[in-house]
Design an enzyme around this catalytic site. Structure first.
Site, PDB file in Angstrom:
ATOM      1  N   ASP A  59     -46.447  42.212 -63.381  1.00  0.00           N
ATOM      2  CA  ASP A  59     -45.857  41.024 -62.745  1.00  0.00           C
ATOM      3  C   ASP A  59     -46.767  40.358 -61.712  1.00  0.00           C
ATOM      4  O   ASP A  59     -47.680  40.972 -61.171  1.00  0.00           O
ATOM      5  CB  ASP A  59     -44.499  41.356 -62.107  1.00  0.00           C
ATOM      6  CG  ASP A  59     -44.563  42.514 -61.111  1.00  0.00           C
ATOM      7  OD1 ASP A  59     -45.406  43.413 -61.282  1.00  0.00           O
ATOM      8  OD2 ASP A  59     -43.761  42.520 -60.159  1.00  0.00           O
TER       9      ASP A  59
ATOM     10  N   GLU B 143     -43.200  45.380 -60.564  1.00  0.00           N
ATOM     11  CA  GLU B 143     -43.549  46.311 -59.481  1.00  0.00           C
ATOM     12  C   GLU B 143     -43.219  45.698 -58.131  1.00  0.00           C
ATOM     13  O   GLU B 143     -42.891  46.398 -57.182  1.00  0.00           O
ATOM     14  CB  GLU B 143     -45.039  46.672 -59.550  1.00  0.00           C
ATOM     15  CG  GLU B 143     -45.448  47.813 -58.608  1.00  0.00           C
ATOM     16  CD  GLU B 143     -45.554  47.386 -57.157  1.00  0.00           C
ATOM     17  OE1 GLU B 143     -45.144  48.165 -56.269  1.00  0.00           O
ATOM     18  OE2 GLU B 143     -46.022  46.274 -56.876  1.00  0.00           O
ATOM     19  N   GLU B 144     -43.306  44.364 -58.065  1.00  0.00           N
ATOM     20  CA  GLU B 144     -43.230  43.685 -56.764  1.00  0.00           C
ATOM     21  C   GLU B 144     -41.806  43.506 -56.254  1.00  0.00           C
ATOM     22  O   GLU B 144     -41.620  43.104 -55.119  1.00  0.00           O
ATOM     23  CB  GLU B 144     -43.895  42.298 -56.855  1.00  0.00           C
ATOM     24  CG  GLU B 144     -45.379  42.326 -57.214  1.00  0.00           C
ATOM     25  CD  GLU B 144     -46.265  42.760 -56.052  1.00  0.00           C
ATOM     26  OE1 GLU B 144     -45.755  43.064 -54.969  1.00  0.00           O
ATOM     27  OE2 GLU B 144     -47.495  42.796 -56.258  1.00  0.00           O
TER      28      GLU B 144
ATOM     29  N   ARG C 226     -56.927  59.708 -53.187  1.00  0.00           N
ATOM     30  CA  ARG C 226     -56.400  60.500 -52.080  1.00  0.00           C
ATOM     31  C   ARG C 226     -55.407  61.521 -52.626  1.00  0.00           C
ATOM     32  O   ARG C 226     -54.512  61.176 -53.394  1.00  0.00           O
ATOM     33  CB  ARG C 226     -55.692  59.619 -51.051  1.00  0.00           C
ATOM     34  CG  ARG C 226     -55.164  60.432 -49.875  1.00  0.00           C
ATOM     35  CD  ARG C 226     -54.378  59.582 -48.886  1.00  0.00           C
ATOM     36  NE  ARG C 226     -53.855  60.418 -47.817  1.00  0.00           N
ATOM     37  CZ  ARG C 226     -54.521  60.689 -46.692  1.00  0.00           C
ATOM     38  NH1 ARG C 226     -55.716  60.184 -46.485  1.00  0.00           N
ATOM     39  NH2 ARG C 226     -53.990  61.476 -45.772  1.00  0.00           N
TER      40      ARG C 226
HETATM   41 ZN   LIG Z   1     -48.406  43.690 -54.657  1.00  0.00          ZN
HETATM   42 ZN   LIG Z   2     -49.711  45.568 -56.835  1.00  0.00          ZN
END
Ligand SMILES: [Zn+2]
Ligand SMILES: [Zn+2]
Length: 397
Positions: free
Chosen positions: A84, A142-143, A183
């Site tokens: 997205d 995802e946002e 990480r």
């Molecule tokens: Zn983002």
């Molecule tokens: Zn992102």
């Protein structure tokens, strides 16, 4: 493995031009969260062209693809890309500038999606040379809460077959193209939205003794809540509580009835997160009551924190060093931003790593979510080679 590493290097060079053109197409045609219809159609068409089995419509616009190597039952791993874009008007003057007004791939998800297609191409070509199965997750949204990851998991993406690990990457303008960062352990914060509605009794600003001033109550609450970070959070547990919204719609001489404040809580421990929610509620309600008003607390639960399994992250780092050289691989600091990759990482031991995309010399340094964000496309070669290399190594392990 040396043989397959050589082949991955050759193929990633060979497909770089192709992946760049896919990335430019996606960049020019960005779509908002849960509206990734054209993007999904584009991905599906290319998977079909590569003769890769896949299922569309997972959590609306998501896609799960499957590449089977020799002995496909032996082990399965998954690779994830989000698709997205963001509600931002692009300011870059580039040939592949966004053609959708007010929508822009300002978080690099065009890079993630085109890269995963490139990895698909490489792995499909090498499928006679590795054992096991690779699943590809092309994830929507995802946002935007609740995020596409949890919706894909609920739709069964992690079953039939269940991957032993999930790997995901994200562009990282703090590192030069050609480099990657990893990480182990806690990496990105959990995120929750805190909404407080403070109700008092409004009226003439000159007559406060007849009123219950919600502006003063809300001000006390914002200040008092900082003790949750400074006095109650453990000093070895990073916690951020920020209020960016404080709406008191009165005038110079009018005290309003109601004030709304909203902010974000970020941290790295599930138990402390729940405890912090409880303390925010108790403190805010208590202060409002003690001053004669009321406070309604609404906490919108966002993504959990991203935990990179230490053993899996150590392997990703080792494989990255093998492919790119030790000078190209760095350890990352903690990050207070959030990612819904965490839902995959909460299912199975996983690793979310960072792809350097900056080019200081060429001035490609803009941050994520800015209207001038762009990447050095040289990074796409690193991106596809490393992800393919991670996949074959993870299956061999
Ligand atoms: Zn983002
Ligand atoms: Zn992102």
């Amino acid at each position: 493995m040396d043989q397959i590493k050589k082949k991955i290097r050759v193929l990633s060079q060979q497909y770089l031009g192709q992946v760049i053109s896919w990335r430019r197409h996606l960049h020019a045609h960005p779509e908002l969260s849960m509206q990734e219809h054209q993007t999904a159609a584009f991905v599906s068409a290319h998977l079909t062209e590569m003769k890769i089995k896949h299922q569309t419509g997972i959590a609306e616009t998501g896609i799960v693809a499957i590449i089977e190597g020799r002995n496909p039952q032996k082990k399965t791993i998954a690779l994830r890309a989000d698709m997205d874009a963001l509600p931002i008007e692009e300011a870059n003057q580039v040939p592949y500038k966004s053609q959708n007004p007010g929508v822009m791939h300002a978080c690099g998800h065009d890079v993630h999606t085109s890269s995963l297609l490139g990895v698909a191409q490489i792995l499909a070509e090498l499928k006679g040379e590795f054992e096991g199965t690779v699943k590809l997750f092309f994830q929507p949204s995802e946002e935007r809460y609740p995020g596409g990851a949890i919706q894909m998991i609920r739709a069964g993406a992690m079953e039939n077959p269940r991957p032993a690990n999930v790997f995901g990457q994200h562009v990282y303008p703090e590192l030069e193209a050609g480099m990657v960062g990893v990480r182990a352990g806690e990496y990105m914060a959990s995120t929750d939205e805190i909404h407080l509605t403070i109700t008092g009794k409004g009226g003439h600003g000159a007559l406060p003794s007849r009123l219950i001033d919600p502006v003063l109550i809300a001000s006390h609450i914002v200040v008092a809540l900082q003790q949750i970070v400074s006095r109650q959070a453990s000093p070895d547990m990073p916690t951020v509580l920020s209020f960016g919204r404080f709406i008191a719609n009165g005038q110079t001489n009018i005290i309003p009835d109601q004030v709304k404040i909203a902010g974000t809580l970020r941290t790295f421990d599930e138990g402390w997160r729940q405890e912090a929610h409880r303390r925010i509620g108790t403190l805010a309600e208590g202060i409002a009551q003690s001053m004669g008003g009321q406070c309604k607390v609404f906490i919108d639960h966002g993504y959990p924190f991203v935990y990179n399994d230490p053993a899996v992250a150590a392997n990703v780092k080792k494989w990255a060093v093998e492919l790119l050289g030790a000078d190209k691989v760095v350890d990352l600091p903690l990050r207070m931003t959030a990612e819904d990759f965490s839902y995959f990482a909460n299912e199975v031991p996983s690793c979310f790593y960072r792809l350097g995309v900056a080019n200081q010399a060429r001035g490609i340094t803009s941050g994520l979510h800015t209207n001038t964000f762009d990447v050095d496309e040289k990074s796409l070669e690193t991106s596809i080679a490393l992800m393919a290399w991670i996949a074959v190594n993870a299956l061999a392990g």
